[in-house]
Design a protein around this motif. Structure first.
Motif, PDB file in Angstrom:
ATOM      1  N   ASN A   1       0.822  -1.212   0.000  1.00  0.00           N
ATOM      2  CA  ASN A   1       0.000   0.000   0.000  1.00  0.00           C
ATOM      3  C   ASN A   1       0.857   1.263   0.000  1.00  0.00           C
ATOM      4  N   LEU A   2       1.935   1.268   0.794  1.00  0.00           N
ATOM      5  CA  LEU A   2       2.819   2.429   0.829  1.00  0.00           C
ATOM      6  C   LEU A   2       3.532   2.606  -0.506  1.00  0.00           C
ATOM      7  N   MET A   3       3.962   1.511  -1.101  1.00  0.00           N
ATOM      8  CA  MET A   3       4.596   1.583  -2.421  1.00  0.00           C
ATOM      9  C   MET A   3       3.650   2.211  -3.443  1.00  0.00           C
ATOM     10  N   GLN A   4       2.402   1.795  -3.411  1.00  0.00           N
ATOM     11  CA  GLN A   4       1.464   2.310  -4.396  1.00  0.00           C
ATOM     12  C   GLN A   4       1.064   3.757  -4.112  1.00  0.00           C
ATOM     13  N   GLU A   5       1.105   4.162  -2.865  1.00  0.00           N
ATOM     14  CA  GLU A   5       0.895   5.572  -2.554  1.00  0.00           C
ATOM     15  C   GLU A   5       2.003   6.418  -3.184  1.00  0.00           C
ATOM     16  N   SER A   6       3.233   5.972  -3.043  1.00  0.00           N
ATOM     17  CA  SER A   6       4.351   6.696  -3.655  1.00  0.00           C
ATOM     18  C   SER A   6       4.268   6.657  -5.179  1.00  0.00           C
ATOM     19  N   ALA A   7       3.854   5.506  -5.723  1.00  0.00           N
ATOM     20  CA  ALA A   7       3.723   5.396  -7.176  1.00  0.00           C
ATOM     21  C   ALA A   7       2.696   6.389  -7.711  1.00  0.00           C
ATOM     22  N   ASN A   8       1.584   6.544  -7.008  1.00  0.00           N
ATOM     23  CA  ASN A   8       0.562   7.478  -7.487  1.00  0.00           C
ATOM     24  C   ASN A   8       1.033   8.925  -7.376  1.00  0.00           C
ATOM     25  N   ARG A   9       1.806   9.233  -6.338  1.00  0.00           N
ATOM     26  CA  ARG A   9       2.365  10.586  -6.233  1.00  0.00           C
ATOM     27  C   ARG A   9       3.310  10.861  -7.395  1.00  0.00           C
ATOM     28  N   ASN A  10       4.110   9.850  -7.761  1.00  0.00           N
ATOM     29  CA  ASN A  10       5.011   9.990  -8.893  1.00  0.00           C
ATOM     30  C   ASN A  10       4.225  10.165 -10.192  1.00  0.00           C
ATOM     31  N   ALA A  11       3.150   9.369 -10.339  1.00  0.00           N
ATOM     32  CA  ALA A  11       2.304   9.495 -11.524  1.00  0.00           C
ATOM     33  C   ALA A  11       1.652  10.873 -11.588  1.00  0.00           C
ATOM     34  N   ASP A  12       1.270  11.414 -10.438  1.00  0.00           N
ATOM     35  CA  ASP A  12       0.699  12.776 -10.406  1.00  0.00           C
ATOM     36  C   ASP A  12       1.685  13.795 -10.958  1.00  0.00           C
ATOM     37  N   ASP A  13       2.954  13.654 -10.603  1.00  0.00           N
ATOM     38  CA  ASP A  13       3.972  14.583 -11.109  1.00  0.00           C
ATOM     39  C   ASP A  13       4.071  14.514 -12.630  1.00  0.00           C
ATOM     40  N   TYR A  14       3.837  13.325 -13.176  1.00  0.00           N
ATOM     41  CA  TYR A  14       3.860  13.153 -14.631  1.00  0.00           C
ATOM     42  C   TYR A  14       2.535  13.565 -15.292  1.00  0.00           C
ATOM     43  N   GLY A  15       1.531  13.882 -14.461  1.00  0.00           N
ATOM     44  CA  GLY A  15       0.221  14.216 -15.013  1.00  0.00           C
ATOM     45  C   GLY A  15      -0.589  13.007 -15.427  1.00  0.00           C
ATOM     46  N   ILE A  16      -0.273  11.844 -14.845  1.00  0.00           N
ATOM     47  CA  ILE A  16      -0.962  10.612 -15.209  1.00  0.00           C
ATOM     48  C   ILE A  16      -1.416   9.856 -13.962  1.00  0.00           C
ATOM     49  N   GLY A  17      -1.732  10.589 -12.902  1.00  0.00           N
ATOM     50  CA  GLY A  17      -2.194   9.972 -11.668  1.00  0.00           C
ATOM     51  C   GLY A  17      -3.604   9.417 -11.796  1.00  0.00           C
ATOM     52  N   SER A  18      -4.049   8.715 -10.769  1.00  0.00           N
ATOM     53  CA  SER A  18      -5.354   8.056 -10.800  1.00  0.00           C
ATOM     54  C   SER A  18      -6.493   9.027 -11.069  1.00  0.00           C
ATOM     55  N   SER A  19      -6.477  10.188 -10.409  1.00  0.00           N
ATOM     56  CA  SER A  19      -7.571  11.146 -10.593  1.00  0.00           C
ATOM     57  C   SER A  19      -7.604  11.683 -12.020  1.00  0.00           C
ATOM     58  N   THR A  20      -6.434  11.888 -12.617  1.00  0.00           N
ATOM     59  CA  THR A  20      -6.370  12.360 -14.007  1.00  0.00           C
ATOM     60  C   THR A  20      -6.953  11.317 -14.950  1.00  0.00           C
ATOM     61  N   LEU A  21      -6.592  10.054 -14.755  1.00  0.00           N
ATOM     62  CA  LEU A  21      -7.124   8.994 -15.609  1.00  0.00           C
ATOM     63  C   LEU A  21      -8.625   8.813 -15.391  1.00  0.00           C
ATOM     64  N   GLN A  22      -9.072   8.871 -14.135  1.00  0.00           N
ATOM     65  CA  GLN A  22     -10.500   8.698 -13.856  1.00  0.00           C
ATOM     66  C   GLN A  22     -11.341   9.761 -14.554  1.00  0.00           C
ATOM     67  N   ALA A  23     -10.823  10.981 -14.643  1.00  0.00           N
ATOM     68  CA  ALA A  23     -11.552  12.050 -15.320  1.00  0.00           C
ATOM     69  C   ALA A  23     -11.732  11.770 -16.807  1.00  0.00           C
ATOM     70  N   GLN A  24     -10.904  10.888 -17.349  1.00  0.00           N
ATOM     71  CA  GLN A  24     -10.994  10.523 -18.764  1.00  0.00           C
ATOM     72  C   GLN A  24     -11.611   9.139 -18.969  1.00  0.00           C
ATOM     73  N   GLY A  25     -12.206   8.589 -17.895  1.00  0.00           N
ATOM     74  CA  GLY A  25     -12.823   7.274 -17.999  1.00  0.00           C
ATOM     75  C   GLY A  25     -11.825   6.141 -18.081  1.00  0.00           C
ATOM     76  N   LEU A  26     -10.633   6.357 -17.515  1.00  0.00           N
ATOM     77  CA  LEU A  26      -9.561   5.367 -17.565  1.00  0.00           C
ATOM     78  C   LEU A  26      -9.091   5.022 -16.162  1.00  0.00           C
ATOM     79  N   GLY A  27      -8.318   3.973 -16.045  1.00  0.00           N
ATOM     80  CA  GLY A  27      -7.749   3.610 -14.756  1.00  0.00           C
ATOM     81  C   GLY A  27      -6.496   2.786 -14.942  1.00  0.00           C
ATOM     82  N   TRP A  28      -5.675   2.786 -13.895  1.00  0.00           N
ATOM     83  CA  TRP A  28      -4.491   1.934 -13.875  1.00  0.00           C
ATOM     84  C   TRP A  28      -4.867   0.548 -13.357  1.00  0.00           C
ATOM     85  N   MET A  29      -4.267  -0.488 -13.922  1.00  0.00           N
ATOM     86  CA  MET A  29      -4.458  -1.849 -13.432  1.00  0.00           C
ATOM     87  C   MET A  29      -3.094  -2.535 -13.343  1.00  0.00           C
ATOM     88  N   LEU A  30      -2.808  -3.070 -12.159  1.00  0.00           N
ATOM     89  CA  LEU A  30      -1.549  -3.789 -11.960  1.00  0.00           C
ATOM     90  C   LEU A  30      -1.657  -5.179 -12.577  1.00  0.00           C
TER      91      LEU A  30
END
Length: 248
Positions: A29-58
């Protein structure tokens, strides 16, 4: 621009097991929290994808535990993308103590899915254009089909779990860490009480949803090694395959 995420976490008692060591689900869970923060910096975090009807899947996750941190200890998680392909985004993790001892390392493979159609799509251009940081020692890509997935489970005893409301996440399916908790809970008491995970390798195959029933199986293939299988109880479709290696 390339980004590397570094986060410090103080481990709470509720993130640790009965021995005081961090639990594998809590670490993931902590790893994925950091991963999402990193994705946010790239502009591809979970909230950004959700707004476009998309999601990340491991899809794939491989973890090696070198040393277990304990309750109250400060750990540092470093994560960054390593490769981007047509259908896959790869990400590495390193977990360090405050004196830079390597505690754990992990690699992962991620997919993008359409949340309305519930199907995998090619990685969109705005994600494929990201620039991974220039890091020399990156992990090899995890194989899509590891050898252990051919094991026959037809004669293996089955335990069953029902997906609860708090098992699902914002993508409306069971969170990937929940499956790890389920498969670990089915192991013999003596393993859980006297040993610790040295390696975890996971293949996520399909999503599951609220109130569905999941069959959980495991086999000991050699001393200290288990192969795990989760299937949809109604359809028999494989949900997850995993291998754990344990040490005393």
């Amino acid at each position: 621009m390339a980004f590397t995420q570094t986060d410090n976490y103080t481990l709470h008692s509720y993130e640790c097991d009965a021995t005081g060591r961090i639990s594998i689900p809590a670490l993931m869970n902590l790893m994925q929290e950091s991963a999402n923060r990193n994705a946010d910096d790239y502009g591809i975090g979970s909230s950004t994808l959700q707004a476009q009807g998309l999601g990340w899947m491991l899809m794939r996750f491989g973890l090696t535990m070198h040393q277990y941190p304990r309750s109250g200890q400060v750990i540092r998680i470093i994560t960054y993308p390593t490769f981007v392909e047509k259908f896959f985004v790869y990400r590495d993790f390193r977990v360090l103590s405050d004196d830079d001892t390597l505690l754990a390392s992990a690699s992962s493979t991620w997919l993008v899915f359409d949340t309305a159609k519930r199907g995998i799509i090619p990685v969109p251009g705005f994600i494929r254009s990201l620039s991974p940081p220039d890091i020399a020692d990156v992990s090899d890509k995890l194989p899509l089909k590891p050898a252990y997935q051919t094991l026959d489970f037809s004669e293996t005893p089955t335990n069953q779990v029902t997906v609860g409301w708090f098992d699902i996440d914002a993508n409306q399916h069971v969170n990937n860490v929940v499956y790890i908790r389920w498969l670990l809970e089915q192991l013999p008491d003596t393993i859980l009480q006297t040993q610790e995970i040295a390696e975890l390798d996971v293949v996520y195959k399909t999503e599951t949803h609220w109130r569905e029933q999941i069959d959980v199986q495991n086999q000991s293939t050699e001393s200290g090694t288990f192969v795990h299988r989760l299937t949809h109880a109604e359809t028999g479709k494989e949900v997850l395959l995993a291998k754990t290696v344990w040490r005393e």
